[in-house]
Design a protein around this motif. Sequence first.
Motif, mmCIF file in Angstrom:
data_model
loop_
_atom_site.group_PDB
_atom_site.id
_atom_site.type_symbol
_atom_site.label_atom_id
_atom_site.label_comp_id
_atom_site.label_asym_id
_atom_site.label_seq_id
_atom_site.Cartn_x
_atom_site.Cartn_y
_atom_site.Cartn_z
ATOM 1 N N ASP A 156 0.865 -1.190 0.000
ATOM 2 C CA ASP A 156 0.000 0.000 0.000
ATOM 3 C C ASP A 156 0.903 1.243 0.000
ATOM 4 O O ASP A 156 2.129 1.138 0.000
ATOM 5 C CB ASP A 156 -0.910 -0.006 1.235
ATOM 6 C CG ASP A 156 -2.131 0.906 1.035
ATOM 7 O OD1 ASP A 156 -2.257 1.515 -0.055
ATOM 8 O OD2 ASP A 156 -2.939 1.012 1.968
ATOM 9 N N ILE A 157 0.307 2.412 -0.037
ATOM 10 C CA ILE A 157 1.074 3.660 -0.027
ATOM 11 C C ILE A 157 0.851 4.404 1.288
ATOM 12 O O ILE A 157 -0.090 4.111 2.028
ATOM 13 C CB ILE A 157 0.657 4.594 -1.181
ATOM 14 C CG1 ILE A 157 -0.842 4.967 -1.056
ATOM 15 C CG2 ILE A 157 0.945 3.958 -2.526
ATOM 16 C CD1 ILE A 157 -1.265 6.113 -1.956
ATOM 17 N N THR A 158 1.732 5.347 1.561
ATOM 18 C CA THR A 158 1.510 6.274 2.667
ATOM 19 C C THR A 158 0.796 7.496 2.111
ATOM 20 O O THR A 158 1.259 8.109 1.156
ATOM 21 C CB THR A 158 2.861 6.717 3.270
ATOM 22 O OG1 THR A 158 3.565 5.544 3.668
ATOM 23 C CG2 THR A 158 2.649 7.655 4.455
ATOM 24 N N ARG A 159 -0.349 7.829 2.701
ATOM 25 C CA ARG A 159 -1.136 8.957 2.184
ATOM 26 C C ARG A 159 -0.795 10.245 2.926
ATOM 27 O O ARG A 159 -0.554 10.227 4.130
ATOM 28 C CB ARG A 159 -2.632 8.662 2.309
ATOM 29 C CG ARG A 159 -3.075 7.618 1.278
ATOM 30 C CD ARG A 159 -4.445 7.068 1.494
ATOM 31 N NE ARG A 159 -4.736 6.069 0.444
ATOM 32 C CZ ARG A 159 -4.268 4.831 0.421
ATOM 33 N NH1 ARG A 159 -3.501 4.392 1.402
ATOM 34 N NH2 ARG A 159 -4.559 4.023 -0.574
ATOM 35 N N PRO A 160 -0.749 11.357 2.214
ATOM 36 C CA PRO A 160 -0.492 12.643 2.872
ATOM 37 C C PRO A 160 -1.680 13.012 3.756
ATOM 38 O O PRO A 160 -2.787 12.509 3.556
ATOM 39 C CB PRO A 160 -0.354 13.619 1.704
ATOM 40 C CG PRO A 160 -0.976 12.959 0.526
ATOM 41 C CD PRO A 160 -0.989 11.497 0.775
ATOM 42 N N PRO A 161 -1.467 13.907 4.764
ATOM 43 C CA PRO A 161 -2.568 14.299 5.652
ATOM 44 C C PRO A 161 -3.723 14.921 4.875
ATOM 45 O O PRO A 161 -3.501 15.614 3.882
ATOM 46 C CB PRO A 161 -1.935 15.342 6.585
ATOM 47 C CG PRO A 161 -0.486 15.418 6.253
ATOM 48 C CD PRO A 161 -0.191 14.559 5.086
ATOM 49 N N PRO A 207 -3.598 11.410 -3.485
ATOM 50 C CA PRO A 207 -2.356 10.639 -3.557
ATOM 51 C C PRO A 207 -2.386 9.620 -4.686
ATOM 52 O O PRO A 207 -3.435 9.099 -5.036
ATOM 53 C CB PRO A 207 -2.313 9.927 -2.202
ATOM 54 C CG PRO A 207 -3.729 9.810 -1.774
ATOM 55 C CD PRO A 207 -4.467 10.970 -2.374
ATOM 56 N N HIS A 262 -6.380 -1.407 -3.655
ATOM 57 C CA HIS A 262 -5.810 -0.462 -2.694
ATOM 58 C C HIS A 262 -6.577 0.857 -2.605
ATOM 59 O O HIS A 262 -6.278 1.680 -1.761
ATOM 60 C CB HIS A 262 -4.350 -0.146 -3.075
ATOM 61 C CG HIS A 262 -3.415 -1.286 -2.857
ATOM 62 N ND1 HIS A 262 -2.938 -1.632 -1.620
ATOM 63 C CD2 HIS A 262 -2.865 -2.177 -3.717
ATOM 64 C CE1 HIS A 262 -2.126 -2.681 -1.723
ATOM 65 N NE2 HIS A 262 -2.071 -3.030 -2.992
ATOM 66 N N GLN A 316 -8.632 3.903 -1.815
ATOM 67 C CA GLN A 316 -9.422 4.494 -0.732
ATOM 68 C C GLN A 316 -10.040 5.789 -1.238
ATOM 69 O O GLN A 316 -9.624 6.329 -2.267
ATOM 70 C CB GLN A 316 -8.532 4.789 0.479
ATOM 71 C CG GLN A 316 -7.904 3.547 1.088
ATOM 72 C CD GLN A 316 -7.113 3.843 2.352
ATOM 73 O OE1 GLN A 316 -7.138 4.964 2.862
ATOM 74 N NE2 GLN A 316 -6.399 2.843 2.844
ATOM 75 N N ASP A 335 -8.316 8.620 -3.607
ATOM 76 C CA ASP A 335 -7.090 8.167 -4.270
ATOM 77 C C ASP A 335 -7.164 8.357 -5.786
ATOM 78 O O ASP A 335 -8.239 8.344 -6.387
ATOM 79 C CB ASP A 335 -6.832 6.678 -3.997
ATOM 80 C CG ASP A 335 -6.290 6.425 -2.602
ATOM 81 O OD1 ASP A 335 -6.001 7.404 -1.882
ATOM 82 O OD2 ASP A 335 -6.178 5.238 -2.218
ATOM 83 N N ASN A 383 2.213 0.003 -7.207
ATOM 84 C CA ASN A 383 2.797 0.881 -6.190
ATOM 85 C C ASN A 383 4.324 0.815 -6.138
ATOM 86 O O ASN A 383 4.937 0.734 -5.074
ATOM 87 C CB ASN A 383 2.162 0.608 -4.815
ATOM 88 C CG ASN A 383 0.711 1.069 -4.787
ATOM 89 O OD1 ASN A 383 0.319 1.925 -5.581
ATOM 90 N ND2 ASN A 383 -0.095 0.522 -3.896
ATOM 91 N N GLY A 438 2.339 7.549 -3.614
ATOM 92 C CA GLY A 438 2.078 8.466 -2.507
ATOM 93 C C GLY A 438 2.314 9.921 -2.866
ATOM 94 O O GLY A 438 1.925 10.810 -2.102
#
Lengths: 248, 248, 248, 248, 248, 248
Positions: free
Chosen positions: D6-11, D55, D88, D90, D93, D164, D177
């Motif tokens: 998966d990716i790290t999503r920004p705030p 993202p 993946h 969400q 995205d 990814n 991301g």
Amino acid sequence: MTHTPDITRPPKDMIAALKDIGAATVAGTLGHMGIRNTHIQGPVTQNRGKSIVGPALTLQMMPKREDLYDEGEYADPEKQLHRHVLYHVQEGDIVVVDARGDMMSGVFGDMMSTYFKGRGGAGIIVDGCLRDRPNLEKLDLPLWLRGWTPNFHTQTNLMPFAVNVPIACGDVTVIPGDIIIADDDGAVVLPPALAPEVIAKASEHHDWEEYSRMKLMQGAPLQRYYPLHDDARPEYEAWKLEQAAAKR
Amino acid sequence: MTHTPDITRPPKDMIAALKDIGAATVAGTLGHMGIRNTHIQGPVTQNRGKSIVGPALTLQMMPKREDLYDEGEYADPEKQLHRHVLYHVQEGDIVVVDARGDMMSGVFGDMMSTYFKGRGGAGIIVDGCLRDRPNLEKLDLPLWLRGWTPNFHTQTNLMPFAVNVPIACGDVTVIPGDIIIADDDGAVVLPPALAPEVIAKASEHHDWEEYSRMKLMQGAPLQRYYPLHDDARPEYEAWKLEQAAAKR
Amino acid sequence: MTHTPDITRPPKDMIAALKDIGAATVAGTLGHMGIRNTHIQGPVTQNRGKSIVGPALTLQMMPKREDLYDEGEYADPEKQLHRHVLYHVQEGDIVVVDARGDMMSGVFGDMMSTYFKGRGGAGIIVDGCLRDRPNLEKLDLPLWLRGWTPNFHTQTNLMPFAVNVPIACGDVTVIPGDIIIADDDGAVVLPPALAPEVIAKASEHHDWEEYSRMKLMQGAPLQRYYPLHDDARPEYEAWKLEQAAAKR
Amino acid sequence: MTHTPDITRPPKDMIAALKDIGAATVAGTLGHMGIRNTHIQGPVTQNRGKSIVGPALTLQMMPKREDLYDEGEYADPEKQLHRHVLYHVQEGDIVVVDARGDMMSGVFGDMMSTYFKGRGGAGIIVDGCLRDRPNLEKLDLPLWLRGWTPNFHTQTNLMPFAVNVPIACGDVTVIPGDIIIADDDGAVVLPPALAPEVIAKASEHHDWEEYSRMKLMQGAPLQRYYPLHDDARPEYEAWKLEQAAAKR
Amino acid sequence: MTHTPDITRPPKDMIAALKDIGAATVAGTLGHMGIRNTHIQGPVTQNRGKSIVGPALTLQMMPKREDLYDEGEYADPEKQLHRHVLYHVQEGDIVVVDARGDMMSGVFGDMMSTYFKGRGGAGIIVDGCLRDRPNLEKLDLPLWLRGWTPNFHTQTNLMPFAVNVPIACGDVTVIPGDIIIADDDGAVVLPPALAPEVIAKASEHHDWEEYSRMKLMQGAPLQRYYPLHDDARPEYEAWKLEQAAAKR
Amino acid sequence: MTHTPDITRPPKDMIAALKDIGAATVAGTLGHMGIRNTHIQGPVTQNRGKSIVGPALTLQMMPKREDLYDEGEYADPEKQLHRHVLYHVQEGDIVVVDARGDMMSGVFGDMMSTYFKGRGGAGIIVDGCLRDRPNLEKLDLPLWLRGWTPNFHTQTNLMPFAVNVPIACGDVTVIPGDIIIADDDGAVVLPPALAPEVIAKASEHHDWEEYSRMKLMQGAPLQRYYPLHDDARPEYEAWKLEQAAAKR
């Protein structure tokens, strides 16, 4: 059984008369006659210094459609049209292939090319590729191509479709039997009906060129020597006499 | 500290068995096995007559993003991934670079290439350019490239991004450790798992080719000699005996 | 009467100082100075091993518009601007032609090129073609071109439009009088104002390169010898002394 | 079983702060910060007026090699990586596909896209094609593509290869991301680490733009109003007060 | 007098059976049948939402050669082959033009297109351009083109050469009488001999798609609903009964 | 201080006389007059249905060279030549930009375009891109472009170089002051000296076209109605009388 038409070849003396003219003179003369572009763009000489003139046999490749051409069909060599164009080869003929600019299909390989050479073929023009270069180069065949590939002729996107039909090669229409003149400048198409006029015009303006070239190489003014200015004609005539005298 | 993975190399005898087969035979055989295209299109031989076989080390160049790669980073040579791919070079290895077809970046120059040669590298394939040709040519390294540029590797739009990862080069996927066969036809990718079958098939149909080639060169019919027709087999067998006798 | 401006030529010693530097070093040095790309992309050397440095005379070809240029106009050679650029040629000059990447127009032929050589011209750069290759090759002029065509310069889509004006050639802006450095890597544009800095920088880092090259060719570690690591400097200094001693 | 990272999503508030900035401002601001080009070139909006920020999930297509991917493999949907990238998704995205500029493969069709929409996906960027346009358009999904094709994703030359991982899309490197900003100008990549600076700078110079636009539309001098000249500041300040008064 | 062949049209009910299938399903089905690519690449819909099915009349344009086609020839409209292909038009026919990707020739203009519409033609596919868009759009003819130009059909580099011969259009071979299916995804070629199998296969797997689409739009798992998993079949069957009940 | 030349504008009544003629008629008429191609290829209408006629102001972009143009220079807006071309705009003028086909530079943005509109500019032609589409579209300016980008005009590879000089745009030479005719077919260049002849010829053959169009739409024979055959002239004359009577 597959049967394909032969071509009508221009007279031998027409071919002979074109031998020393060169692609640039033919293309330029046709240009001044109103035929703007006869240069087969894309295929370039693969072995520098070759110069050929001869009638065009044509092979048309088309985008592959597996319902029209499949591996099974490949099993019977006598159905393969890229072979048939070679069956027509006579001494001095040139095979011109519309390969659609494709860089992934090698239209002929080593054995086909050997047969072509054995038949006395003069050269091959392809707006695409041949394959088997390491072996094929030993034949020293005059070739104008876009490049080389290890792939065989129907491995990817093309299939042979027709022999001795009008084709477009390098953005020029080639009619079977058209005369091809090819040298280090590239390959040019000359319609046989226009050949006499081209031959006549091409032989016209050569007389002072040797003198002018000599003067230009010495740094003499372009304005005076190319084209030869009337002011410079007497000195040219004098030189010509000297040359003639020297030869005696 | 930057660390990059090494590759698994195919057995030496597999490489040896492939030495005389040639790119055209490998590509054609794979084509008949259902692997349509393994030809790395774009890079062409820079020094004719070379023929190499070896495992692929890969270097991936990517579009430059200055937040990921800048001149400052350049200051520490040990971070430069185009160097790291060379650190992995063993005798006989081939470096394959995904340079995205870029004509403005010279991936390696004179010194990198000298090091590559010093390590025993067999050759370099780039779908892009090298730089420093005047010096580099003295090395006589087997090279398949799209061209040359005076620009260095990150001068314009590319940055080195990864070593020994799967890449696309010349529209073919190359997995690190894949076998590369390159000659004047171009470079072909052979998955090691398929190498035994290719080797077996490639050695099959060679026996009558020499005879056929000789006949074709004499202008004999293609229909009879390529492929060799059953009718012609007796004469071929006779010739073979003669040849054998002559050798004794 | 047609009149075209001449250029300001850089001092002879500036040209001389650039002779041994090479296109790669010039382009790379300019790159580090913030001039990202000065490589004239597209034209490639036509006769390997040539290396030239000199000021640029420019010729701008434009898309043909028959209301601005027609066959009739062609009748008066003195109106033809491709001739005028040659009238300006002095010893060591380089003619750079913006031919718009066109592959169907041969900007100069045999006679023009002979005159260029007679005037002492150093070489020609065209992002397009010349014609008359079979004759022109005898001149052995240094040439960087995209290719060759049998067509003459205005036969299809171009017309000569201006002489010694700023042009774009191979995606680089060339100002008349800019210095061209061309070798097997290609042709590079060097603004005369930046030449002193380039000359200074190019001569800086050469001292240990010969030693490093020798070591790398022996398979020594890149990390130690390129760039030369401080740890290796003593051995390099020792070698330098030996060399000096040997020469005495 | 196939597993993809998966990716790290920004705030969320970073995404929110970018909503009204627009691709042109982001690209221009990054340009002034030294990141020259972040525009994914090639894919263009398919349904004008959409504007998205989110993202990047990435899908890498590679040149098909039948030994790595065949129709048989296709039989097990759970191995198909173009499905995995969708697993993946969400809310918010954006799926970015490296389809290598290919115009013959439709990466997703109607059903995949419906699922993407059902998951709350914000939009899709492909440097290639989707298929099934007649059905897919009913979804009104924000899409930036090179075009459409009736072919499915592996019908011709591509195979899905990784999910990814860093990709190159439209000549820009995209790290999973990374933030994508896409509107009618195209899609731009914003590295999350640079987002705060971009947000800060983008909000700076807006105060007089509305006034200037009004004046320019009336034919007032560009020199005075864009950027706002000091001489014009008093009249602008006066106008601002009037506006404020009018609102009260 | 110029005479050109007509085509054999497929049965009306075959055309009718193909009406609701769509280009994506036809291309995908042919792909699974081993016909890799039947998509005419390049021409795109010019008026969204059109969907047509019908037999192909073909027109072949070729590179202009002034000895084969000149302005004088143009004087006799009845020699103009682009007119002749229109003489063959019957209700429901589709004209497919091999215009060689040329962007400078407008094959048909307003009046030709009006005649085409008057004859009941279904649509036109050109891998090139039409002209006269301001007038032509009023006809609301279904068109798939590469673009538009104000130039007429022989103004620059093309000439009409043959009618109802096999052509290559957008890198697909089209045989006169082949069925064209065109919608917003593009135009696809279907050989009539394969139409029954395509029709049969295309109607197979549709039954659960509506249910799956509904579930996917609600964010339900792709793994369960596309393709419909056995575990989900009972709920689908239940839903189908409900639907049936509701309709009663 | 930067100063750039203005253009000579054609008489207002010449512009007026061209308003209803359309790009196709102008290009076709020029073609028959021997001016083969005047179509600016590449830029296409961005807002369908617009039709403009006016004189050309020109802006020449050139490949960026950082020694000639840098960010620092950017600081003084009055040196930016893309602004200067706008300073010359008078009511009805058309700005034509040679942007070298570049897809990464947005020549004008929202504010520049607003100023252009405020000055009464008729439209903009760029063989490249504008930026800021979301805002710019509100202006509803007639635009012919290759596309859009979020990048600003000097962000990547271009710099503004000259104003109101001859340029090449979309492979057509444009002289400042040439008349541009642009509609949904594209943009055409008309040299003012040829305008009277074009106007005269364009108004010639219109009289029977309306009748022919009506007949063709009813499926009547092309041979009889386009061009109008002598046999059909009586029925046309009769219809014309009817029409005249009906109007009374």
